[in-house]
Design a protein around this motif. Structure first.
Motif, mmCIF file in Angstrom:
data_model
loop_
_atom_site.group_PDB
_atom_site.id
_atom_site.type_symbol
_atom_site.label_atom_id
_atom_site.label_comp_id
_atom_site.label_asym_id
_atom_site.label_seq_id
_atom_site.Cartn_x
_atom_site.Cartn_y
_atom_site.Cartn_z
ATOM 1 N N GLN A 166 0.847 -1.188 0.000
ATOM 2 C CA GLN A 166 0.000 0.000 0.000
ATOM 3 C C GLN A 166 0.885 1.239 0.000
ATOM 4 O O GLN A 166 2.021 1.193 0.484
ATOM 5 C CB GLN A 166 -0.919 0.013 1.228
ATOM 6 C CG GLN A 166 -1.991 -1.069 1.198
ATOM 7 C CD GLN A 166 -2.843 -1.054 2.449
ATOM 8 O OE1 GLN A 166 -2.340 -0.987 3.558
ATOM 9 N NE2 GLN A 166 -4.157 -1.117 2.264
ATOM 10 N N ASN A 174 -2.886 0.443 -5.136
ATOM 11 C CA ASN A 174 -4.133 1.072 -4.719
ATOM 12 C C ASN A 174 -5.325 0.123 -4.788
ATOM 13 O O ASN A 174 -6.479 0.560 -4.749
ATOM 14 C CB ASN A 174 -4.410 2.325 -5.558
ATOM 15 C CG ASN A 174 -4.159 2.080 -7.047
ATOM 16 O OD1 ASN A 174 -3.861 0.965 -7.461
ATOM 17 N ND2 ASN A 174 -4.267 3.135 -7.855
ATOM 18 N N ASP A 192 -7.679 0.305 -1.793
ATOM 19 C CA ASP A 192 -8.513 1.512 -1.828
ATOM 20 C C ASP A 192 -9.643 1.367 -2.839
ATOM 21 O O ASP A 192 -10.746 1.894 -2.636
ATOM 22 C CB ASP A 192 -7.639 2.723 -2.166
ATOM 23 C CG ASP A 192 -6.582 2.959 -1.114
ATOM 24 O OD1 ASP A 192 -6.836 3.735 -0.182
ATOM 25 O OD2 ASP A 192 -5.501 2.335 -1.208
ATOM 26 N N CYS A 193 -9.369 0.643 -3.918
ATOM 27 C CA CYS A 193 -10.401 0.383 -4.921
ATOM 28 C C CYS A 193 -11.518 -0.477 -4.312
ATOM 29 O O CYS A 193 -12.719 -0.227 -4.536
ATOM 30 C CB CYS A 193 -9.775 -0.314 -6.121
ATOM 31 S SG CYS A 193 -10.731 -0.188 -7.642
ATOM 32 N N ILE A 227 -8.628 6.392 -6.415
ATOM 33 C CA ILE A 227 -7.454 5.517 -6.474
ATOM 34 C C ILE A 227 -6.161 6.277 -6.775
ATOM 35 O O ILE A 227 -5.111 5.650 -6.953
ATOM 36 C CB ILE A 227 -7.651 4.384 -7.512
ATOM 37 C CG1 ILE A 227 -7.851 4.952 -8.919
ATOM 38 C CG2 ILE A 227 -8.786 3.468 -7.091
ATOM 39 C CD1 ILE A 227 -7.929 3.896 -10.007
ATOM 40 N N CYS A 257 -5.114 7.999 -1.766
ATOM 41 C CA CYS A 257 -4.948 6.776 -0.967
ATOM 42 C C CYS A 257 -4.200 7.059 0.330
ATOM 43 O O CYS A 257 -4.551 6.536 1.397
ATOM 44 C CB CYS A 257 -4.206 5.714 -1.768
ATOM 45 S SG CYS A 257 -5.071 5.133 -3.230
ATOM 46 N N ARG A 301 -5.970 8.162 4.674
ATOM 47 C CA ARG A 301 -5.613 7.345 5.851
ATOM 48 C C ARG A 301 -5.211 8.274 6.997
ATOM 49 O O ARG A 301 -4.130 8.173 7.564
ATOM 50 C CB ARG A 301 -4.504 6.365 5.489
ATOM 51 C CG ARG A 301 -5.026 5.202 4.662
ATOM 52 C CD ARG A 301 -3.938 4.236 4.235
ATOM 53 N NE ARG A 301 -4.535 2.971 3.826
ATOM 54 C CZ ARG A 301 -5.154 2.754 2.673
ATOM 55 N NH1 ARG A 301 -5.243 3.729 1.770
ATOM 56 N NH2 ARG A 301 -5.700 1.577 2.384
#
Length: 463
Positions: A165, A370, A373-374, A429, A434, A438
């Motif tokens: 990630q 990503n 995240d998708c 994305i 991404c 967070r």
């Protein structure tokens, strides 16, 4: 055979010891580094003997002046260590007696080399812990500086050394900041264990003289005196604790070194080391080798070995002192010098390291970094995560077959896989999105990392 007058314990023996035994038994070759601690402890002991009227003030004056002269001459090089001396304690006492006469023979009153060496070691460890802690604080400054410069530098995060990630370089390097903080806290704990004054324990059963042990502790800066004379002379927990703490430091330095070695390779090209902290090849002119990092990684093993030496040495020893314990010093001294040297090289290497932002960003754009995240995108629109996971797994498979990235896929293809996909999938994305979303405590978003920096600085301010 005549008695060997150079040995202060010789009175019990009828002859001289074998030369081979003298060589085997001697520790002056390595314990001479304790000379300052030995003399400092002896001065405090002499002052206490005078205060308690065990010896005269005149003798105390002669002893203290004589010891201060020896310390001065050793530091200046005017006085050399005698390689034939058994240890630093006997060397100092012999020189003192040569210089001031019979008064020097009174210094050892009520004292044994057993509690004397325990005192010397504790004084030495306390001093070295302070020095290494200062180095770690300098290292933290370098880590914080690099993090502040790279809050928005995106790089791939890894698990199993596979792209996982996206994170920021600031977030990554601050992981080491947390490790170093734990190392500093660990040294503080070791200092507490070490801060116990053992002089007055004698060989194992204390002394019949009216010692004021707290007076000595106060002179030498100890917070307490040892509670049990047997434990006081035979305890080496603090040496093992120190070497364990140093092993942990080396483990953290070695992990960072491994990453530097990888990152500076042609395959990664995430960082470039300053020329001052790399070496070349004797045959390949193009090479720039990360030797500092490799040596730190390699030297970690010897510090681990020293810890194992100490644990093995102590595991079967009955109370109280045993000569085996002479083996504590070389292992301890080597670990301290190795860590000190490693930090002195690592700190400026990390400080001057060139972080290649573009290359890190490029690497992060590959490997479907990503994908999570998708999947989260679909989950936030109501699809159960396991179903979303399956959809994106199929999408990744499609991309691999077509040599595409998730950003390359058309909206039509996305919507053919699941109707919940809309135009905003491409914003969702983006690597910056991404990382930025967070924004949870401890996460890699710039705001979260900035908070982590503030917390780290606050914690460091108490040292």
């Amino acid at each position: 055979m005549p008695a060997d007058s150079n040995k202060l314990w010789q009175g019990r023996f009828a002859g001289t010891s074998a030369k081979e035994v003298d060589v085997f038994n001697s520790s002056i070759s390595f314990d001479h580094v304790l000379f300052e601690e030995d003399i400092t402890g002896s001065i405090a002991h002499a002052n206490m003997l005078g205060q308690q009227k065990i010896i005269s003030e005149e003798d105390v004056h002669s002893i203290v002046n004589g010891l201060q002269g020896i310390l001065k001459d050793l530091k200046s090089g005017e006085l050399a260590f005698d390689p034939d001396a058994e240890d630093i304690h006997m060397f100092t006492e012999s020189v003192l007696t040569e210089r001031i006469g019979d008064a020097g023979k009174k210094l050892h009153t009520g004292r044994s080399r057993n509690d004397q060496v325990a005192l010397d070691l504790r004084l030495y460890v306390k001093k070295k812990i302070i020095g290494i802690k200062e180095q770690l604080l300098q290292f933290e400054e370098v880590v914080i500086s690099q993090a502040e410069k790279h809050l928005h530098t995106i790089m791939p995060g890894y698990t199993h050394l596979q792209i996982a990630q996206p994170v920021s370089f600031a977030h990554h390097i601050l992981a080491y900041g947390q490790m170093i903080l734990r190392d500093i806290n660990r040294l503080e704990e070791v200092m507490d264990h070490t801060d116990v004054m053992p002089l007055g324990n004698g060989a194992l059963a204390g002394t019949t003289y009216p010692f004021d042990r707290q007076y000595v502790a106060d002179q030498l800066g100890f917070s307490e005196v040892s509670a049990n004379s047997l434990d006081g002379v035979s305890d080496r927990d603090f040496v093992i604790d120190t070497t364990y703490a140093l092993s942990m430091i080396m483990m953290h330095l070695s992990r960072l070194s491994e990453e530097i070695i990888l990152w500076s390779s042609q395959e990664f090209r995430f960082v470039e080391l300053n020329d001052a902290f790399a070496t070349g090849s004797s045959i390949m002119p193009q090479k720039k080798n990360p030797d500092v990092a490799e040596l730190v990684r390699g030297k970690t093993g010897r510090v681990y070995g020293n810890l194992q030496t100490l644990l093995t040495m102590m595991k079967g020893l009955p109370l109280a002192y045993n000569k085996d314990m002479q083996e504590d010093k070389e292992a301890l001294f080597d670990s301290i010098s190795t860590v000190t040297l490693a930090l002195s090289a690592m700190i400026p290497m990390i400080d001057t390291m060139n972080v290649k932002k573009e290359r890190m960003r490029e690497a992060a754009s590959k490997g479907f970094i990503n994908a999570t995240d998708c999947a989260d995108y679909l989950t936030k629109k109501g699809l159960p995560f396991r179903e979303a996971y399956g959809v994106i797994g199929g999408l990744v498979k499609y991309c691999i077959e077509k040599d595409l990235t998730l950003e390359d896929v058309s909206l039509e293809k996305y919507q053919s896989l699941n109707a919940l996909f809309e135009e905003d999938i491409f914003e969702a994305i983006k690597l910056e999105t991404c990382v930025g979303k967070r924004n949870i405590e401890g996460g890699p978003a710039p705001e979260a990392v900035a908070k982590q920096l503030r917390q780290l600085k606050r914690k460091l301010s108490r040292f």
